[in-house]
Scaffold this active site. Structure first.
Site, PDB file in Angstrom:
ATOM      1  N   THR A   1     -12.068   2.536   1.121  1.00 59.60           N
ATOM      2  CA  THR A   1     -12.480   1.706  -0.019  1.00 59.60           C
ATOM      3  C   THR A   1     -13.880   2.092  -0.487  1.00 59.60           C
ATOM      4  O   THR A   1     -14.724   1.254  -0.769  1.00 59.60           O
ATOM      5  CB  THR A   1     -12.403   0.200   0.318  1.00 59.60           C
ATOM      6  OG1 THR A   1     -11.251  -0.077   1.113  1.00 59.60           O
ATOM      7  CG2 THR A   1     -12.295  -0.637  -0.959  1.00 59.60           C
TER       8      THR A   1
ATOM      9  N   GLU B   1      -9.467   4.362   9.873  1.00 54.33           N
ATOM     10  CA  GLU B   1     -10.186   4.263   8.597  1.00 54.33           C
ATOM     11  C   GLU B   1     -10.770   2.855   8.525  1.00 54.33           C
ATOM     12  O   GLU B   1     -10.031   1.872   8.460  1.00 54.33           O
ATOM     13  CB  GLU B   1      -9.246   4.516   7.423  1.00 54.33           C
ATOM     14  CG  GLU B   1      -9.891   4.340   6.057  1.00 54.33           C
ATOM     15  CD  GLU B   1      -8.881   4.398   4.924  1.00 54.33           C
ATOM     16  OE1 GLU B   1      -9.053   3.654   3.939  1.00 54.33           O
ATOM     17  OE2 GLU B   1      -7.909   5.181   5.026  1.00 54.33           O
TER      18      GLU B   1
ATOM     19  N   LYS C   1      -5.024  10.798  -1.383  1.00 50.87           N
ATOM     20  CA  LYS C   1      -4.428   9.501  -1.061  1.00 50.87           C
ATOM     21  C   LYS C   1      -3.485   9.120  -2.207  1.00 50.87           C
ATOM     22  O   LYS C   1      -3.832   9.282  -3.380  1.00 50.87           O
ATOM     23  CB  LYS C   1      -5.529   8.453  -0.908  1.00 50.87           C
ATOM     24  CG  LYS C   1      -5.015   7.033  -0.685  1.00 50.87           C
ATOM     25  CD  LYS C   1      -6.172   6.086  -0.423  1.00 50.87           C
ATOM     26  CE  LYS C   1      -5.704   4.650  -0.242  1.00 50.87           C
ATOM     27  NZ  LYS C   1      -6.800   3.752   0.148  1.00 50.87           N
TER      28      LYS C   1
ATOM     29  N   ARG D   1     -14.289  -3.173   2.461  1.00 53.17           N
ATOM     30  CA  ARG D   1     -13.660  -4.229   1.656  1.00 53.17           C
ATOM     31  C   ARG D   1     -14.490  -5.504   1.595  1.00 53.17           C
ATOM     32  O   ARG D   1     -14.130  -6.446   0.892  1.00 53.17           O
ATOM     33  CB  ARG D   1     -12.275  -4.553   2.229  1.00 53.17           C
ATOM     34  CG  ARG D   1     -11.262  -3.439   2.028  1.00 53.17           C
ATOM     35  CD  ARG D   1      -9.928  -3.810   2.625  1.00 53.17           C
ATOM     36  NE  ARG D   1      -8.951  -2.722   2.498  1.00 53.17           N
ATOM     37  CZ  ARG D   1      -7.784  -2.714   3.100  1.00 53.17           C
ATOM     38  NH1 ARG D   1      -7.415  -3.731   3.859  1.00 53.17           N
ATOM     39  NH2 ARG D   1      -6.958  -1.688   2.932  1.00 53.17           N
TER      40      ARG D   1
END
Length: 215
Positions: A77, A42, A137, A46
Site C-alpha cells: 500500500t 508484505e 501486481k 494501510r
C-alpha cells in the site's frame, strides 16, 4: 536487484499480506509465518490516516528485517514516493502499490528499489512496460476479471508476470497459481486481521502449515 527479488517472490509463490501496528506483533507474525512454512511477508501502510501510522508501519518492517534478515519483507500500500522512501529506509526488500503512480515508480527505479505497482488494465500494463517493469501486481484481482482476465492478458503481454491480490483465498489461490503468467499470489487468508488483533499466533501458524502442505 530487481531480477533477484522477482525470483525470490516467484519462489515464495504466496506472499502473506498483513497490517500490523507494533514491532512486537510484527515479530510474532513473522515467527508464525516462518514456522508455518512461509518465506515472505508484505507489511502494508494501510494505517497512514492514524496518528504516526506510517512511522509505526516502518518500525514493524525494520523490526522484522533486523530479526530475520533473510525473510523476504515487502512494504505494501505504498501510494506515494514518500512512503517508498520510508520503506526503503526501514529496510524493505521491495515495494508494492495498489495502483500505478509514475512518480512512485520513478523514485523506486532511480533508487534501485524493486517495485511491483498495481495494474488491472492493458493501458496500465503498457505504462509499466515503458518503465521496464514486467512483473506487476494485478489488483483487485477477483473484481477485475480474476483468472479469466489474467489468462486473456497472456496473449498481448507474453513477457509479463503478475502477482494477483484482492479476493484471493484458500479456495481459489491454486487456480491463480496454475496460470502461466502468474509468478505468485498475495493475500491475507492465512493471517487475517481478526487473528492478528487477537494475537492468535498459533492459529496463524496452523493456517500457514495447512496451506504449505497443500500440493
Amino acid at each position: 536487484m530487481f531480477e533477484e527479488t522477482a525470483e525470490r517472490i516467484k519462489k515464495a509463490r504466496i506472499i502473506p499480506v498483513a497490517s500490523v501496528q507494533a514491532p512486537e506483533d510484527a515479530l510474532c507474525l513473522a515467527r508464525a509465518l516462518k514456522a508455518g512454512g512461509f518465506t515472505a511477508v508484505e507489511i502494508t501502510f494501510r494505517n497512514i490516516s492514524q496518528k504516526n501510522g506510517a512511522e509505526k508501519t516502518a518500525r514493524c518492517i525494520e523490526a522484522v528485517k533486523k530479526e530475520f534478515p533473510d525473510f523476504l519483507t515487502g512494504a505494501g500500500t505504498v501510494i506515494n514516493a514518500g512512503l517508498a522512501k520510508m520503506a526503503r529506509k526501514a529496510g524493505a526488500d521491495f515495494i508494492v502499490s495498489p495502483g500505478f503512480n509514475p512518480k512512485t515508480v520513478k523514485w523506486c527505479i532511480n533508487h534501485r528499489m524493486p517495485v511491483f505497482p498495481g495494474v488491472f488494465s492493458p493501458g496500465e500494463i503498457e505504462q509499466a512496460l515503458e518503465f521496464g517493469l514486467n512483473f506487476l501486481k494485478f489488483f483487485p484481482a477477483e473484481s477485475s476479471g480474476g483468472v479469466k482476465m489474467i489468462k486473456s492478458l497472456a496473449g498481448p503481454f507474453p513477457q509479463t508476470f503478475f502477482i494477483p491480490t484482492g479476493g484471493i483465498n484458500c479456495g481459489n489461490f491454486k487456480e491463480y497459481l496454475s496460470c502461466k503468467n502468474v509468478g505468485a499470489v498475495g493475500g491475507s487468508w492465512m493471517c487475517p486481521d481478526t487473528l492478528i488483533k487477537e494475537k492468535n499466533w498459533p492459529e496463524i501458524e496452523k493456517l500457514c502449515s495447512q496451506i504449505a502442505r497443500e500440493p
